[in-house]
Each structure stands twice: as structure tokens, then as C-alpha cells.
Write an enzyme that holds these catalytic residues in place. Structure first.
Site, PDB file in Angstrom:
ATOM      1  N   ASP A 180      33.038  47.552  36.508  1.00 33.61           N
ATOM      2  CA  ASP A 180      33.839  48.310  37.191  1.00 33.61           C
ATOM      3  C   ASP A 180      33.380  49.638  36.747  1.00 33.61           C
ATOM      4  O   ASP A 180      32.633  49.883  35.869  1.00 33.61           O
ATOM      5  CB  ASP A 180      34.973  48.448  36.754  1.00 33.61           C
ATOM      6  CG  ASP A 180      36.446  48.946  37.903  1.00 33.61           C
ATOM      7  OD1 ASP A 180      35.938  49.282  38.888  1.00 33.61           O
ATOM      8  OD2 ASP A 180      37.095  49.307  37.229  1.00 33.61           O
ATOM      9  N   HIS A 194      41.601  49.077  31.821  1.00 34.48           N
ATOM     10  CA  HIS A 194      41.776  48.321  33.142  1.00 34.48           C
ATOM     11  C   HIS A 194      43.050  47.463  31.676  1.00 34.48           C
ATOM     12  O   HIS A 194      42.317  47.107  29.782  1.00 34.48           O
ATOM     13  CB  HIS A 194      41.079  46.577  32.886  1.00 34.48           C
ATOM     14  CG  HIS A 194      39.797  47.128  33.672  1.00 34.48           C
ATOM     15  ND1 HIS A 194      38.821  47.094  33.263  1.00 34.48           N
ATOM     16  CD2 HIS A 194      39.815  48.126  34.721  1.00 34.48           C
ATOM     17  CE1 HIS A 194      37.641  47.751  34.397  1.00 34.48           C
ATOM     18  NE2 HIS A 194      38.937  48.180  34.972  1.00 34.48           N
ATOM     19  N   SER A 218      37.191  49.347  28.947  1.00 33.85           N
ATOM     20  CA  SER A 218      38.337  48.636  29.141  1.00 33.85           C
ATOM     21  C   SER A 218      37.819  47.438  28.133  1.00 33.85           C
ATOM     22  O   SER A 218      38.453  48.047  26.872  1.00 33.85           O
ATOM     23  CB  SER A 218      37.241  47.087  30.648  1.00 33.85           C
ATOM     24  OG  SER A 218      38.019  46.000  30.995  1.00 33.85           O
ATOM     25  N   THR A 219      37.155  46.283  27.825  1.00 37.95           N
ATOM     26  CA  THR A 219      37.651  45.591  26.426  1.00 37.95           C
ATOM     27  C   THR A 219      36.719  46.065  25.435  1.00 37.95           C
ATOM     28  O   THR A 219      35.804  47.034  25.438  1.00 37.95           O
ATOM     29  CB  THR A 219      36.042  44.312  26.648  1.00 37.95           C
ATOM     30  OG1 THR A 219      36.656  43.342  28.062  1.00 37.95           O
ATOM     31  CG2 THR A 219      36.493  43.066  25.230  1.00 37.95           C
ATOM     32  N   MET A 244      34.174  44.737  29.946  1.00 37.38           N
ATOM     33  CA  MET A 244      32.863  43.838  29.983  1.00 37.38           C
ATOM     34  C   MET A 244      33.265  43.641  32.329  1.00 37.38           C
ATOM     35  O   MET A 244      34.061  44.989  32.981  1.00 37.38           O
ATOM     36  CB  MET A 244      34.239  42.304  30.154  1.00 37.38           C
ATOM     37  CG  MET A 244      33.804  41.326  30.886  1.00 37.38           C
ATOM     38  SD  MET A 244      34.853  40.237  29.893  1.00 37.38           S
ATOM     39  CE  MET A 244      36.198  40.069  30.569  1.00 37.38           C
TER      40      MET A 244
END
Length: 378
Positions: free
Chosen positions: A313, A217, A190-191, A310
Site C-alpha cells: 500500500d 493501518h 503499517s506494521t 507489510m
């Protein structure tokens, strides 16, 4: 208190961001700038903890500004403010490649100003809080505790910093590798993921002996542009996953924005399938959904990697994979932009290996050789 500098040439957007951040008790907007050139001076003077950056601006645009400020502020979190369009996605990916840390999308077709502010707040505040926490290693160490003083209860306990609870250490000992043949690689991120995933794929050989499925994401359009960019820049074939694509070795399948990526058995083939099932962990696509599907199809012959991101997940899916006999690798804290997702896997005792980003490609290549002849597993 986390200090934020807002950089955007639109007075309306600057006001919208300031209002969106105004209700957060841990965030203070310390200044604004109308273009990247003005931002350079304000960053030096105001020393913000986080910068939000528009892309299209006069004199110096956001991409040029990120390149410039990275020369003097390599770790300052910069969140790009992008439009949800093909042009916006392309520019955002270019900004991430230039050194931007993350991005949010500008609200569109949301109706009222209040709804726009709420949409920006919902995206922006969690990212600012997470990215400001990421700066902890660069902060000066706290002074020694006074004799007899109670030990700190965790987090960054300085008066001007948001208290961030420390992540727990692994809850269970790392197990010994099962050592069987791996037939699929599943990656969640993600991030910070676009940059991390790019570096991993760049270092993998073009004749990788397994297919790779990825959940990063990202919103729709961004995932297609991201896949096309990776396809041009890495040795592997990279596509945005669609319904009914048969898995092929050496091909990377990126989950489509706003759809979960799952796998299905169709005769002798394994194919990709897009799912509109509800979001999990507030995410669609979600890593947990993909990991569970990979576990169901490949069982112990899967290998999963959880990179920077972040939230948490991937933790539940990693547990399912481990129970099926698969192995899980997590990126380490030092090289993660945010050690949320990999940290959650490590804290749950689900990581077989915890590695810095630059060691992950070699570890993957080495692991994929197990159970294959030298000619196949070059």
C-alpha cells in the site's frame, strides 16, 4: 518452518489460535503458555520464531512480559492479541510502546467457532510470515556455494525457513530533487508504524510549517486512541481526522479506522474528508487513496514518506505523487520492521531518498525549510 509460541490464559483462545495456524504449511505451534511468566521460560527453551501474546493474564500480563523478554530477545517478533475496544486499544498501544511488534484483534460477534478461527487465521498468518522474514538479518549467513553449483534463486534457502523472494532493487535511478516549497507532508505506514511514527513526530518541532496527514493501518477506536496518545507525547497537535477539518500547519491528522482519508478544497481552505469507498490493497484506510488525494490538491508541493509496513500500500499513490512533481522518501530496510511498503516504493524506482528511521526527522525538517524564510522555517 516458522515456530510459534502461543501465550494466553484462556484455554479456549489458545485452542482457537492453534487451530487457526494448524492449516498453514509454513507454521508450527511449538508450545503454549498460560501467562507471561511461564512464557519467559518457554521462550528460552523452545526458541520460537514468533510469539503471540495476550494482554490480560494473571501473574505477569502481556505488557510486562514484553518488557521482560525485550531484555534478552530484542528482535523476537511479538504479536499482541487484543480486544477491539477502547481499553484494548489503550493496552495494545502500551504494549507496542513496550516493544511488541504488531497486534491482531480478537474476533467478536462473528458467529460460529469456525468463523472465529477463519478470522484469526486471516489476520495472524500473513503477519507471522512477514515478521519471520524480518528476522533474516539476524540469521547466520548460509555456507558458500559449492564450485559449479547453480546460484540460489532468491529467498532464505535454508531447509527450515520460509523462502522469501528478495525485493528487487530500484527500477529507475533516483532523480534529482525538484527543490520547490513543500506545503503538506503525507505519511503512510503499517506494521511497526506506531513506533516509527512516534519516533518521527517526537523529533519534529512543534512549529512545523506544514500540516501532516497520516494513514496508519489500524481499526476504528485504535486510531482515536493512537492520535490522543501522540497528542500527549509529541510536540505537535495530533487529532483523529473527521469530516470538514481545515488543515492547519503544525497539526497531524490521523486517518480514522475503516475510513479513507481524502482532502478537498473548500473555498480558500483545504479540509479533511472521510470516505467509505471500498478498501484498496485490502486496507481501509489505504495509503494509496490518501496519496492520490494529496497529489490532486497539492501536486508538486507535497512531500510523502512511506514508513515500515507489510504489503505494498502506498506504491501506486507514490507514483501519482511523483508524476505530479512531489517527492517521496522511504524508510530503509535495516530499520523497518517489515520492508514491504517502503520496499515496494523503492523497488518501483519511486523513492527520492531512502533513509534509516533516525535520520528521517532531520531530513524532513531540512526539506521543509526550502522556499521559506528562516523565521518561518525554524
Amino acid at each position: 518452518m516458522i515456530s510459534v509460541l502461543v501465550v494466553d490464559d484462556s484455554v479456549v483462545v489458545r485452542r482457537l489460535i492453534v487451530d487457526a495456524l494448524g492449516d498453514s504449511p509454513n507454521i508450527e505451534v511449538v508450545g503454549t503458555a498460560a501467562n507471561g511468566l511461564l512464557a519467559q521460560a518457554k521462550i528460552d527453551r523452545l526458541k520460537p520464531d514468533v510469539v503471540t501474546m495476550d494482554i490480560e493474564m494473571p501473574q505477569m500480563n502481556g505488557i510486562e512480559a514484553v518488557r521482560e523478554l525485550r531484555k534478552r530477545h530484542p528482535r523476537l517478533p511479538v504479536i499482541m492479541f487484543s480486544t477491539l475496544s477502547a481499553a484494548g486499544a489503550t493496552a495494545t498501544l502500551e504494549a507496542l510502546s513496550a516493544g511488541a511488534t504488531d497486534y491482531v484483534t480478537k474476533p467478536s460477534n462473528v458467529g460460529s467457532i469456525a468463523q472465529s478461527i477463519a478470522a484469526v487465521r486471516e489476520q495472524l498468518v500473513p503477519k507471522i510470515l512477514a515478521l519471520a522474514g524480518w528476522q533474516r538479518p539476524a540469521r547466520p549467513a548460509p555456507p558458500p556455494a559449492r564450485p559449479g553449483a547453480a546460484p540460489p534463486r532468491g529467498g532464505t534457502a535454508t531447509p527450515n525457513r520460509l523462502a522469501v523472494p528478495p525485493l528487487a532493487r530500484p527500477a529507475a535511478p533516483v532523480r534529482k530533487r525538484p527543490g520547490g516549497r513543500v506545503d503538506v507532508l503525507a505519511v503512510g505506514c503499517s506494521t511497526g508504524g506506531p513506533d516509527a511514527l512516534t519516533k518521527v513526530l517526537l523529533a519534529l518541532p512543534g512549529d512545523l510549517p506544514v500540516p501532516v496527514v497520516v494513514t496508519q493501518h489500524m481499526p476504528p477506536v485504535f486510531t482515536r486512541m493512537f492520535a490522543e496518545r501522540l497528542d500527549r507525547s509529541t510536540p505537535l497537535r495530533v487529532v483523529e481526522a473527521a469530516d470538514g477539518m481545515e488543515l492547519s500547519v503544525g497539526t497531524v491528522y490521523i486517518a480514522q479506522g475503516d475510513r479513507h482519508l481524502v482532502l478537498q478544497r473548500r473555498g480558500n481552505a483545504i479540509v479533511t474528508q472521510l470516505s467509505s469507498a471500498p478498501p484498496e490493497n485490502s486496507c481501509r484506510p489505504a495509503v494509496d487513496v490518501m496519496f492520490r488525494s494529496v497529489a490532486e490538491i497539492f501536486g508538486g508541493n507535497a512531500y510523502a514518506a512511506v514508513l515500515t509496513g507489510m504489503g505494498h500500500d502506498g506504491r501506486v499513490g507514490a507514483k501519482v505523487l511523483r508524476e505530479a512533481g512531489a517527492e517521496v522518501l522511504a524508510q530503509d530496510e535495516a530499520t523497518s520492521v517489515v520492508w514491504g511498503m517502503p520496499g515496494a516504493v523503492v523497488a518501483a524506482g519511486l523513492a527520492d531518498e531512502v533513509l534509516p528511521l533516525d535520520r528521517i526527522p532531520a531530513a524532513l525538517v531540512s526539506r521543509l525549510k526550502v522556499g521559506r524564510s528562516a523565521a518561518v522555517a525554524r
